[in-house]
Scaffold this motif. Sequence first.
Motif, mmCIF file in Angstrom:
data_model
loop_
_atom_site.group_PDB
_atom_site.id
_atom_site.type_symbol
_atom_site.label_atom_id
_atom_site.label_comp_id
_atom_site.label_asym_id
_atom_site.label_seq_id
_atom_site.Cartn_x
_atom_site.Cartn_y
_atom_site.Cartn_z
ATOM 1 N N TYR A 18 0.819 -1.208 0.000
ATOM 2 C CA TYR A 18 0.000 0.000 0.000
ATOM 3 C C TYR A 18 0.858 1.266 0.000
ATOM 4 C CZ TYR A 18 -4.330 -2.524 0.344
ATOM 5 O OH TYR A 18 -5.406 -3.325 0.049
ATOM 6 N N TYR A 44 -0.426 3.026 -3.070
ATOM 7 C CA TYR A 44 -1.620 3.771 -2.624
ATOM 8 C C TYR A 44 -1.352 4.349 -1.232
ATOM 9 C CZ TYR A 44 -6.681 4.677 -2.144
ATOM 10 O OH TYR A 44 -7.906 5.264 -1.989
ATOM 11 N N THR A 61 -4.167 5.623 1.318
ATOM 12 C CA THR A 61 -5.255 4.786 1.803
ATOM 13 C C THR A 61 -5.230 4.645 3.318
ATOM 14 O OG1 THR A 61 -6.434 2.725 1.385
ATOM 15 C CG2 THR A 61 -4.084 2.558 1.766
ATOM 16 N N PHE A 107 -5.044 2.054 5.915
ATOM 17 C CA PHE A 107 -4.729 0.656 6.189
ATOM 18 C C PHE A 107 -4.193 0.550 7.604
ATOM 19 C CE2 PHE A 107 -1.715 -2.911 6.288
ATOM 20 C CZ PHE A 107 -2.600 -3.939 6.015
ATOM 21 N N GLY A 109 -7.605 -6.518 -0.809
ATOM 22 C CA GLY A 109 -8.780 -5.780 -0.358
ATOM 23 C C GLY A 109 -9.263 -6.378 0.946
ATOM 24 N N LEU A 163 -13.362 -2.704 6.262
ATOM 25 C CA LEU A 163 -13.090 -1.487 7.022
ATOM 26 C C LEU A 163 -13.880 -1.437 8.321
ATOM 27 C CD1 LEU A 163 -13.226 1.112 4.103
ATOM 28 C CD2 LEU A 163 -11.231 -0.122 4.982
ATOM 29 N N ASN A 207 -10.401 -0.702 0.474
ATOM 30 C CA ASN A 207 -8.945 -0.851 0.343
ATOM 31 C C ASN A 207 -8.559 -1.758 -0.823
ATOM 32 O OD1 ASN A 207 -8.111 0.889 2.284
ATOM 33 N ND2 ASN A 207 -7.409 -0.645 3.741
#
Length: 257
Positions: A146, A150, A153, A155, A177, A180, A191
């Motif tokens: 991540y 990304y 995000t 996480f 993925g 959440l 995610n």
Amino acid sequence: MTGFRPVADLSREERARVGALVVGHPVFALYWDAALDAAAADDRSRSVLLEPEGAVLGIAFDGLSAYTPVGAVGDAALLSLPADPRPLELHLTPDQAERLRPACLDRLALEDGLRFYARLLADLPEPNPACRRMGPAELQPLRRFYAAHYPATVFSAWMLDLPFVAIVEDDRPVAAGGVLARAGSRAMIGNFLVDPARRGEGLAGHVLAGLLAVLRAEGVTTALLATNDLNPAACRVYERAGFTLVERRVQLDLHAA
């Protein structure tokens, strides 16, 4: 944040007030039920700012605060949100976004349309066996994945328990993925990320199917998710997978102060 209180500190009457505000809304009701479950476990990452006829729901992720107003929220409460110096993700009605936008000043990093989707898990395609559930041993590879592709995000390590799935090749994730928030028979998923070098191979759909299969096996009957207008490819993946749109909002992303 001034006015915000941990959900664990709210009285029974105050909790009932918030519950009445979110009843009937699949996403916000899930947010609230998950906050109550977290409070029962002495998790103080969920907070609430109470208004006479509304509330702002808050959650602190690793490196990010997210706020969602529900009901009628006055200007003072709304304009207090940028006082949080962390990076922010705000989920607002169009009217609230119009009122708050001038107070964001140079912190406003992105404005986008937010879409909430829902899907019942009664019928699911067969998952790809290459998609498997992640555990604590995969935490650091996922963090690196991540961070590389990304970094904005949300996480957090606790997401691995909700659960989290990935396709791993040569000991590194290429698509992932997870969940959440989760409460009862509902789960908020997100995610989703695919290695940019592997996009166009259908990996996002495989991860989505794998995650839904794990959730159904654990008793989840409804999956919810949020995505953005600026990500039409993701919208197409979710809609092809049977998700239906339940509400639109405006998302404002703010830089750290």
